[in-house]
Write an enzyme that holds these catalytic residues in place. Structure first.
Site, mmCIF file in Angstrom:
data_model
loop_
_atom_site.group_PDB
_atom_site.id
_atom_site.type_symbol
_atom_site.label_atom_id
_atom_site.label_comp_id
_atom_site.label_asym_id
_atom_site.label_seq_id
_atom_site.Cartn_x
_atom_site.Cartn_y
_atom_site.Cartn_z
ATOM 1 N N GLU A 219 18.094 26.431 -11.871
ATOM 2 C CA GLU A 219 17.797 25.062 -12.322
ATOM 3 C C GLU A 219 19.076 24.235 -12.436
ATOM 4 O OE1 GLU A 219 14.747 24.239 -15.048
ATOM 5 O OE2 GLU A 219 13.819 26.204 -14.835
ATOM 6 N N LEU B 120 11.118 25.029 -5.041
ATOM 7 C CA LEU B 120 11.985 23.911 -4.661
ATOM 8 C C LEU B 120 13.151 24.379 -3.793
ATOM 9 C CD1 LEU B 120 12.974 20.959 -4.923
ATOM 10 C CD2 LEU B 120 14.034 21.591 -7.107
ATOM 11 N N THR B 121 13.879 25.393 -4.264
ATOM 12 C CA THR B 121 15.091 25.863 -3.594
ATOM 13 C C THR B 121 14.789 26.431 -2.210
ATOM 14 O OG1 THR B 121 16.148 26.380 -5.695
ATOM 15 C CG2 THR B 121 16.988 27.525 -3.771
ATOM 16 N N GLN C 143 39.262 42.103 -34.831
ATOM 17 C CA GLN C 143 37.818 42.212 -34.601
ATOM 18 C C GLN C 143 37.098 40.985 -35.175
ATOM 19 O OE1 GLN C 143 36.837 44.471 -32.660
ATOM 20 N NE2 GLN C 143 34.795 45.257 -33.080
ATOM 21 N N GLY D 159 20.201 24.205 -2.554
ATOM 22 C CA GLY D 159 19.801 24.441 -3.934
ATOM 23 C C GLY D 159 20.003 23.197 -4.766
#
Length: 700
Positions: free
Chosen positions: A445, A152-153, A346, A158
């Site tokens: 995507e 597609l891209t 932490q 894009g």
């Protein structure tokens, strides 16, 4: 050469000390998180099979790019040869498909992605976007007689799929489509599997009929290589994109078409077709709906990426927490050292990520089930209003869950890397590999920030329908139902009734207010901008702090709601207790990030409101500290799948690091260029050859 050896005493690891403090049944929770005993045992069968197969043994040296591609395809073939799931298995229990995918992705993302691109993005698209005339290709793809990819891209387009420039022009004389790439900017790229092995591609192109009309982008199944010898066909420029930041076992390719002809029937014609004479026909009168239907595979991809983020969390977070339980630094006396997991800092860094891992894992399973029901409706040809609403809701959810999952994994992996100190920078920690493998999830995507606009558009549309048409805000899976009562919700203010510690119910209430507030504020912002600017510009300047924040808050609140529903359904009191703490920690951790907006809108009114959120976060970190190692045992795969010297379940961190440092082939060898190292430089020998900078050219 001095031989160095050390006898390593077999003592109980710090991990076992923490495991003694566990208050729940690890196996029961493991099966619950993985969807039941049957699905968990499927994963374990897969992992044990991979352990025994030499092909899946990790190499002791860095592989070249070509070697990585080769081993990926060999492993992919082996998975097909094992056939862990038959068609009957997947039909009888579709959740087994997800369990299989998670098991493989835990081991090797390149193999997993290559598998998914062929089976989901290619083969499933043939079924969903094609018709009976494509059944032969579909069956060949299932047997791996042909190997597929998704195209597609383009180089210059894009996210804006409508603007792709590859053309497919129908010629009634030959009953063929002529595919053409007008220039190098329209080159198709980032096509996973295309680089070296794909024989066919689902290609999206602008469809033109003989009268010169453009009917928008449509999918075509296009043969690109001979399945016998993998030579490319004339009229194509097809190749490999080269080395990437990660997932280099996956061969991403590019392709350009030079008046390349394919038969008319290669148009995947579920949403639109062209007759032999050249007339365009479609059951969809609205081109937007036709486009949405033809790109349906992308929603499934986003659901899959949401699950991938969960997998990376289930790998990285246990590595860091197990290491933190073993690593000892400093202590209350000069002669005593304590595990770094005992330090509040932490705990604050890692335990909210542990909670997020459970939250995203649970949500991804529910989203998969939602998508599965929607997909069944598509296959059955349902076209009622509920199915249409279902599709819009799935699209909105996946357009925000994919960003949230991939961003959460991205940030978690980096935090885990830093929490493991210098040892986390070693490749044998696996944290670098996980960071690189997750990275593309943030952009492929759909770029995350662009995708979030799809979710906010959906929510704003619901508000507009309620205000202007009197339509009740509701949806098939109930992700937005509370917004029908947004006016009452906005009257609420933060109130805890003397509580010293908040919980997930407080967080759910706050998120419902937050989403309602951001929805109304986004609508106000957009309406204000529309008065003085065109719609495109108005939407553009309404994203930051408004629509984008709305989409994120909506998804965080939805993940929290589903986590709460999941824990409520657990029959075991010990499991409900620990899940309740995790759910509360996740909700408050997410909520704390929105503190300024909660004050801005008046939900918080005094500093003690936000202070209570912070103290509650620290409270649950302390509560979960002793459970953390056992919770990691729930999440983590076996050691041969986890592949981390820092995160192995036996806690033998230093033994494994020692073995890893001595284990690579050149650890104790003199380098072949040793003579260059001992030959000292002649200081100043080339000083007179230092170049002058080039003259500056005027830009006038």
């Amino acid at each position: 050469r001095v031989q160095f050896c050390k006898v390593m005493s077999e003592v109980m690891s710090s991990l076992d000390e923490y495991r003694k403090r566990c208050t729940f049944n690890v196996r029961t929770l493991t099966e619950l998180i993985d969807g039941g005993k049957e699905l968990r045992e499927l994963k374990e069968r897969i992992w044990e099979t991979l352990r025994k197969d030499p092909l899946f043994k990790q190499p002791q040296r860095d592989l070249t790019l070509a070697e990585q591609r080769e081993v990926t395809f060999k492993r992919l073939k082996r998975l097909e040869e094992y056939c862990f799931l038959t068609d009957e298995d997947q039909i009888a229990c579709p959740a087994k498909t997800k369990a299989f995918q998670e098991a493989i992705n835990s081991y090797d993302t390149s193999v997993f992605t290559a598998y998914m691109l062929h089976h989901q993005m290619f083969t499933s698209t043939l079924m969903v976007a094609g018709t009976g005339r494509h059944l032969e290709l579909f069956e060949a793809a299932k047997r791996l007689e042909i190997f597929g990819c998704f195209s597609l891209t383009e180089l210059s387009h894009g996210s804006n799929t409508r603007a792709i420039r590859t053309t497919a022009t129908y010629d009634p004389k030959t009953e063929t489509f002529c595919l053409h790439t007008p220039d190098y900017e329209a080159l198709k790229c980032w096509c996973g599997n295309m680089g070296i092995a794909a024989t066919h591609a689902v290609v999206y192109a602008q469809l033109y009929t003989p009268d010169g009309s453009c009917h928008g982008i449509h999918p075509f199944v296009v043969p690109i290589r001979d399945p016998v010898d993998l030579s490319s066909y004339p009229g194509l420029l097809v190749g490999d994109m080269g080395k990437k930041l990660g997932q280099n076992g996956l061969a991403n390719g590019f392709i350009a078409f030079s008046n390349y002809r394919i038969p008319r029937i290669n148009l995947l014609n579920r949403t639109g077709d062209v007759t032999p004479e050249g007339k365009y026909v479609s059951a969809y009168k609205d081109p937007n709906k036709r486009l949405g239907a033809s790109l349906g595979a992308l929603s499934g991809g986003r659901v899959g990426i949401t699950a991938m983020g969960s997998t990376y969390l289930r790998l990285s977070v246990p590595i860091a927490i197990r290491y933190s339980a073993v690593r000892k630094q400093f202590g209350p006396t000069p002669n005593e050292e304590i595990p770094v997991l005992e330090y509040q800092l932490q705990q604050w860094r890692l335990l909210p990520l542990l909670a997020a891992t459970f939250a995203v894992t649970i949500f991804s399973s529910t989203l998969y089930n939602d998508y599965l029901q929607f997909h069944i409706g598509l296959l059955l040809g349902e076209k009622n209003n509920r199915q249409a609403d279902f599709g819009r809701e799935i699209h909105a959810m996946s357009s925000s869950s994919k960003p949230l999952s991939s961003w959460t994994a991205r940030d978690a992996i980096q935090q885990c890397r830093e929490a493991c100190g210098g040892h986390g920078f070693l490749a044998v920690s696996r944290l670098g590999e996980l960071r690189d493998d997750n990275d593309p999830n943030c952009t492929y995507e759909g770029d995350n920030n662009v995708l979030l606009q799809q979710t906010s558009n959906y929510l704003l549309g619901l508000l507009a329908d309620k205000r202007h048409k009197g339509v009740t805000i509701a949806s098939p899976v109930g992700s937005v139902g509370y917004l029908d009562d947004y006016e009452r919700i906005l009257q609420q203010r933060f109130s805890v009734g003397g509580k010293l510690v908040l919980d997930y119910n407080d967080a759910i209430s706050a998120f419902q207010w937050l989403v309602s507030y951001l929805l109304v504020e986004s609508e106000k912002k957009l309406s204000k901008e529309m008065k003085s600017q065109d719609p495109f510009t108005a939407r553009n300047v309404s994203q930051v702090f408004f629509c984008r924040s709305l989409s994120i808050a909506y998804m965080e609140g939805l993940i929290l709601q589903r986590f709460a529903a999941f824990l409520a359904g657990s029959p075991d009191e010990g499991i409900r207790s620990v899940l309740s703490k995790l759910c509360s920690l996740y909700g408050l951790w997410c909520l704390e990030k929105h503190t300024s907006t909660l004050f801005e809108g008046g939900y918080f009114s005094v500093g003690t409101d936000s202070k209570l959120v912070k103290t509650s976060i620290l409270h649950f970190c302390t509560e979960l500290k002793d459970e953390a190692v056992s919770l990691c045992d729930v999440l983590a795969p076996p050691d041969h799948i986890l592949q981390s010297a820092l995160g192995a379940s036996d806690g033998q961190v230093y033994k494994r690091l020692y073995q890893a440092m001595l284990g690579h082939p050149e650890a104790l060898e003199r380098p072949p260029y040793w003579q260059d190292l001992v030959d000292r430089p002649e200081i100043g020998k080339y000083h007179d050859k230092i170049s002058s900078p080039p003259p500056t050219k005027s830009k006038l």
